[in-house]
Scaffold this motif. Sequence first.
Motif: not given
Length: 360
Positions: A89-95, A101-104, A115-126
């Motif tokens: 996806t490249g380095t954009d965390v939203a992408t 989310d699309n795969l889920v 992970a592009v960064n370590p702190t942005s994935f809480g909602p994704t994990i949920a």
Amino acid sequence: MLAAFGGALLFGGATSASAQEAFEPQCFKPMPGTTKTLSYPAKPGPYRLALVNGFVGNSWRIQMIQSLKAWAARPENAKNFKELKIISTGTDVATQIAAIDNLVAAGYDGIIFIAVNPTSFGPTIARARRAGTLLVSFDNVVDSTDIMLVNEPQIDFEQVKSQFVFDNLKTKTGKVLEIRGLPGNSVDRDRSIGFHNVFGKKPGIEIVSVVGNWDDGTVQRVVSDAIATHGQFIGFVTQHGTTGLMNALLDAKHPKVPVGGAGENGSLRIINQNDWTSIARVQSPALSVVAMKGLIGLLQGKKLPQHVGLPVPTLYSKDLKDGANYSSKLPDNFQAGADFKECDVVLPIEELLKQTPDNN
């Protein structure tokens, strides 16, 4: 998907992550300090599985994808895959979050991701948990205890490397160049902590830091610029891109000083042929394979440590030998010393070169 997992996913928080309880204990050893295990109700395969990569700009990421594809193509492993989807996806965390989310939403059974960064994935994990999709984070792992993480111990990784360089300095007064990785990633953050744990406490040492993006071409350029600006250094520590570092040092005719780097084949060749003192510690591209093995194990109902700590392959200049731990016949950007024999992950380059790093 919820029905397949009985609606709720079981996370073992109080269970000891001892080697006796872990799936393939010789491979999946808990990271020091980890006591939590994860387990889920077994689900019959084959599975729809995916890798979501972020950054695509260096040879390590190419070999990482090739490693997973090569391992998955072996008949003994292919039986577990109904589908293997690769997305970079490249380095954009939203992408990257949108891709997961699309795969889920599409009903994939499991996803491994860098992970592009370590702190942005809480909602994704949920969201993945509610849908019954298992996530495993590897290499640049997320800051979470709710999913399985697979990595090498990153602070120790760079601390050992930096201590070797310090111990072999010809003088303890002068400038040391720290060549960092891709900003915003957990590996870059933790490696820099390890470096500063050594050099940040030493009187007489001046630290100069540059960003190399874990890329040979970028590292060669920023090292050349640093030498032109600051003059000679008494030591160098690079997270990756060591072939670029060595080429910059040769071009500048820099005096031979100790070097801490990674295990790129070209850098090991240059170091051995030119008699440099060095340590190479390898962040293996085959982390993708171990992460996928762990994911499949979880889907099959196995119990694994929540945070898996893999050994760090380490090579010293005094032990380098052409044909043994590097090869003048292989590409310079090939990551040497990348196998995890404890995990039965040994991938000859012939198998890797049959695979592409392309999305599918």
